[in-house]
Design a protein around this motif. Structure first.
Motif, mmCIF file in Angstrom:
data_model
loop_
_atom_site.group_PDB
_atom_site.id
_atom_site.type_symbol
_atom_site.label_atom_id
_atom_site.label_comp_id
_atom_site.label_asym_id
_atom_site.label_seq_id
_atom_site.Cartn_x
_atom_site.Cartn_y
_atom_site.Cartn_z
ATOM 1 N N ALA A 189 1.106 -1.204 0.245
ATOM 2 C CA ALA A 189 -0.015 -0.173 0.084
ATOM 3 C C ALA A 189 0.694 1.227 -0.167
ATOM 4 C CB ALA A 189 -0.983 0.001 1.286
ATOM 5 N N ASN A 190 0.433 2.119 -0.780
ATOM 6 C CA ASN A 190 0.808 3.490 -0.520
ATOM 7 C C ASN A 190 0.188 4.016 0.612
ATOM 8 O OD1 ASN A 190 0.130 6.644 -1.117
ATOM 9 N ND2 ASN A 190 2.001 6.334 -1.997
ATOM 10 N N ARG A 191 0.966 4.727 1.384
ATOM 11 C CA ARG A 191 0.632 5.377 2.791
ATOM 12 C C ARG A 191 -0.555 6.335 2.699
ATOM 13 N NH1 ARG A 191 3.137 10.015 5.423
ATOM 14 N NH2 ARG A 191 4.277 11.217 3.749
ATOM 15 N N PHE A 192 -0.394 7.293 1.656
ATOM 16 C CA PHE A 192 -1.640 8.087 1.523
ATOM 17 C C PHE A 192 -2.915 7.471 1.019
ATOM 18 C CE2 PHE A 192 2.089 11.372 0.444
ATOM 19 C CZ PHE A 192 2.116 11.537 1.725
ATOM 20 N N VAL A 193 -2.598 6.442 0.217
ATOM 21 C CA VAL A 193 -4.052 5.822 -0.142
ATOM 22 C C VAL A 193 -4.461 4.828 0.998
ATOM 23 C CG1 VAL A 193 -5.018 4.100 -1.697
ATOM 24 C CG2 VAL A 193 -3.623 5.717 -2.584
ATOM 25 N N LEU A 194 -3.625 4.281 1.814
ATOM 26 C CA LEU A 194 -4.015 3.435 2.849
ATOM 27 C C LEU A 194 -4.658 4.282 3.995
ATOM 28 C CD1 LEU A 194 -3.815 0.847 4.534
ATOM 29 C CD2 LEU A 194 -1.598 1.581 5.445
ATOM 30 N N ALA A 195 -4.172 5.613 4.199
ATOM 31 C CA ALA A 195 -4.878 6.513 5.369
ATOM 32 C C ALA A 195 -5.987 7.258 4.797
ATOM 33 C CB ALA A 195 -3.626 7.359 5.825
ATOM 34 N N TYR A 196 -6.057 7.711 3.399
ATOM 35 C CA TYR A 196 -6.826 8.814 3.018
ATOM 36 C C TYR A 196 -7.543 8.510 1.776
ATOM 37 C CZ TYR A 196 -3.838 11.444 5.944
ATOM 38 O OH TYR A 196 -2.986 12.083 7.167
ATOM 39 N N GLY A 197 -7.452 7.267 1.277
ATOM 40 C CA GLY A 197 -8.025 6.920 -0.128
ATOM 41 C C GLY A 197 -9.573 6.673 0.262
ATOM 42 N N VAL A 198 -10.383 7.132 -0.620
ATOM 43 C CA VAL A 198 -11.707 7.268 -0.557
ATOM 44 C C VAL A 198 -12.508 6.447 -1.766
ATOM 45 C CG1 VAL A 198 -13.824 8.985 -0.813
ATOM 46 C CG2 VAL A 198 -11.473 9.773 0.453
ATOM 47 N N ARG A 199 -12.051 6.624 -2.858
ATOM 48 C CA ARG A 199 -12.558 5.876 -3.988
ATOM 49 C C ARG A 199 -11.780 5.840 -5.468
ATOM 50 N NH1 ARG A 199 -15.252 8.890 -7.854
ATOM 51 N NH2 ARG A 199 -15.330 11.016 -7.645
ATOM 52 N N LEU A 200 -12.076 5.288 -6.128
ATOM 53 C CA LEU A 200 -11.461 5.365 -7.479
ATOM 54 C C LEU A 200 -12.158 6.166 -8.298
ATOM 55 C CD1 LEU A 200 -10.835 1.489 -8.430
ATOM 56 C CD2 LEU A 200 -9.232 3.155 -7.793
ATOM 57 N N MET A 201 -11.569 6.936 -9.407
ATOM 58 C CA MET A 201 -12.077 8.043 -10.199
ATOM 59 C C MET A 201 -11.748 7.499 -11.709
ATOM 60 S SD MET A 201 -10.804 11.443 -8.257
ATOM 61 C CE MET A 201 -11.696 12.375 -9.073
ATOM 62 N N PRO A 202 -12.664 6.474 -12.022
ATOM 63 C CA PRO A 202 -12.307 5.936 -13.320
ATOM 64 C C PRO A 202 -12.561 6.875 -14.479
ATOM 65 C CG PRO A 202 -14.599 4.892 -12.312
ATOM 66 C CD PRO A 202 -13.685 5.775 -11.255
ATOM 67 N N GLU A 203 -13.493 7.811 -14.160
ATOM 68 C CA GLU A 203 -13.573 8.976 -15.318
ATOM 69 C C GLU A 203 -12.442 9.608 -15.663
ATOM 70 O OE1 GLU A 203 -14.458 10.964 -11.240
ATOM 71 O OE2 GLU A 203 -14.573 9.284 -11.995
ATOM 72 N N LEU A 204 -11.333 9.398 -14.779
ATOM 73 C CA LEU A 204 -9.919 9.999 -15.376
ATOM 74 C C LEU A 204 -9.054 9.133 -15.744
ATOM 75 C CD1 LEU A 204 -9.341 12.233 -12.028
ATOM 76 C CD2 LEU A 204 -10.458 12.939 -14.163
ATOM 77 N N TYR A 205 -9.357 7.828 -15.943
ATOM 78 C CA TYR A 205 -8.253 6.831 -16.549
ATOM 79 C C TYR A 205 -8.821 5.664 -17.384
ATOM 80 C CZ TYR A 205 -9.839 3.745 -12.471
ATOM 81 O OH TYR A 205 -10.477 2.985 -11.567
ATOM 82 N N ALA A 206 -10.196 5.470 -17.268
ATOM 83 C CA ALA A 206 -10.708 4.221 -17.940
ATOM 84 C C ALA A 206 -10.359 3.978 -19.394
ATOM 85 C CB ALA A 206 -12.362 4.043 -17.268
ATOM 86 N N VAL A 207 -10.364 5.152 -19.931
ATOM 87 C CA VAL A 207 -10.293 5.307 -21.449
ATOM 88 C C VAL A 207 -8.996 4.654 -21.822
ATOM 89 C CG1 VAL A 207 -9.355 7.791 -21.375
ATOM 90 C CG2 VAL A 207 -10.593 7.064 -23.360
ATOM 91 N N TYR A 208 -7.705 4.896 -20.907
ATOM 92 C CA TYR A 208 -6.605 4.423 -21.345
ATOM 93 C C TYR A 208 -6.253 2.762 -21.138
ATOM 94 C CZ TYR A 208 -5.991 9.216 -20.539
ATOM 95 O OH TYR A 208 -6.107 10.626 -20.892
ATOM 96 N N ASN A 209 -7.248 2.198 -20.479
ATOM 97 C CA ASN A 209 -6.971 1.028 -20.129
ATOM 98 C C ASN A 209 -7.579 -0.252 -20.707
ATOM 99 O OD1 ASN A 209 -5.354 1.604 -17.899
ATOM 100 N ND2 ASN A 209 -7.031 1.799 -16.401
ATOM 101 N N PRO A 210 -7.082 -1.273 -20.947
ATOM 102 C CA PRO A 210 -5.609 -1.969 -20.376
ATOM 103 C C PRO A 210 -4.658 -1.465 -21.491
ATOM 104 C CG PRO A 210 -6.699 -3.685 -21.542
ATOM 105 C CD PRO A 210 -7.722 -2.749 -21.619
ATOM 106 N N MET A 211 -3.447 -1.829 -21.126
ATOM 107 C CA MET A 211 -2.179 -1.321 -22.152
ATOM 108 C C MET A 211 -1.031 -2.299 -21.792
ATOM 109 S SD MET A 211 -1.226 2.272 -20.397
ATOM 110 C CE MET A 211 -2.940 2.716 -19.686
ATOM 111 N N PRO A 212 -0.033 -2.469 -22.491
ATOM 112 C CA PRO A 212 1.138 -3.197 -22.008
ATOM 113 C C PRO A 212 2.090 -2.319 -21.074
ATOM 114 C CG PRO A 212 1.230 -2.578 -24.495
ATOM 115 C CD PRO A 212 -0.025 -1.722 -23.761
ATOM 116 N N TYR A 213 2.835 -3.046 -20.380
ATOM 117 C CA TYR A 213 3.718 -2.498 -19.050
ATOM 118 C C TYR A 213 4.178 -1.047 -19.322
ATOM 119 C CZ TYR A 213 6.900 -2.571 -15.379
ATOM 120 O OH TYR A 213 7.564 -2.142 -14.219
ATOM 121 N N GLU A 214 5.024 -1.110 -20.414
ATOM 122 C CA GLU A 214 5.914 0.011 -20.825
ATOM 123 C C GLU A 214 5.116 1.217 -20.791
ATOM 124 O OE1 GLU A 214 9.104 0.912 -20.121
ATOM 125 O OE2 GLU A 214 9.407 -1.112 -19.405
ATOM 126 N N ALA A 215 3.946 0.994 -21.657
ATOM 127 C CA ALA A 215 2.908 1.771 -21.691
ATOM 128 C C ALA A 215 2.289 2.484 -20.635
ATOM 129 C CB ALA A 215 1.879 1.579 -22.856
#
Length: 112
Positions: free
Chosen positions: A64-90
């Motif tokens: 876990a990232n310490r900030f996500v562990l302590a302060y994570g509320v929810r995912l925001m797929p509206e900001l990332y879903a369009v990009y997924n999935p992709m190869p590792y380097e990408a």
């Protein structure tokens, strides 16, 4: 059976909304001098897992990232879903680009 192309495209970028209290963390505040207070505070990451599973693992304290562990509320797929999935380097490159883009748009961003 997945195709070779589908098998290679199994990495994801993701964005987690963080509780406003993370702003009280000196290292988070220092990393975001241009933060516009009307914008969200977020964590940007990349994973070979489904983003929902990765978020659950953060919250369970597993790699876990310490900030996500302590302060994570929810995912925001509206900001990332369009990009997924992709190869590792990408995904590695997109994690950095997405974090930079969000920071330029006024978000407070932690990217590890």
């Amino acid at each position: 059976m997945p195709t070779r192309r589908a098998a290679r495209h199994r990495h994801h970028v993701y964005v987690v909304a963080l509780d406003d209290r993370v702003w009280n963390e000196p290292s988070f505040r220092k990393a975001n001098p241009e933060y516009r207070h009307e914008k969200p505070l977020v964590y940007v990451g990349m994973t070979g897992l489904d983003p929902d599973l990765r978020f659950d693992r953060h919250k369970a304290g597993i790699q876990a990232n310490r900030f996500v562990l302590a302060y994570g509320v929810r995912l925001m797929p509206e900001l990332y879903a369009v990009y997924n999935p992709m190869p590792y380097e990408a995904a590695r490159e997109m994690e950095v680009e997405l974090a930079i883009g969000l920071r330029e748009a006024g978000y407070a961003v932690w990217q590890a």
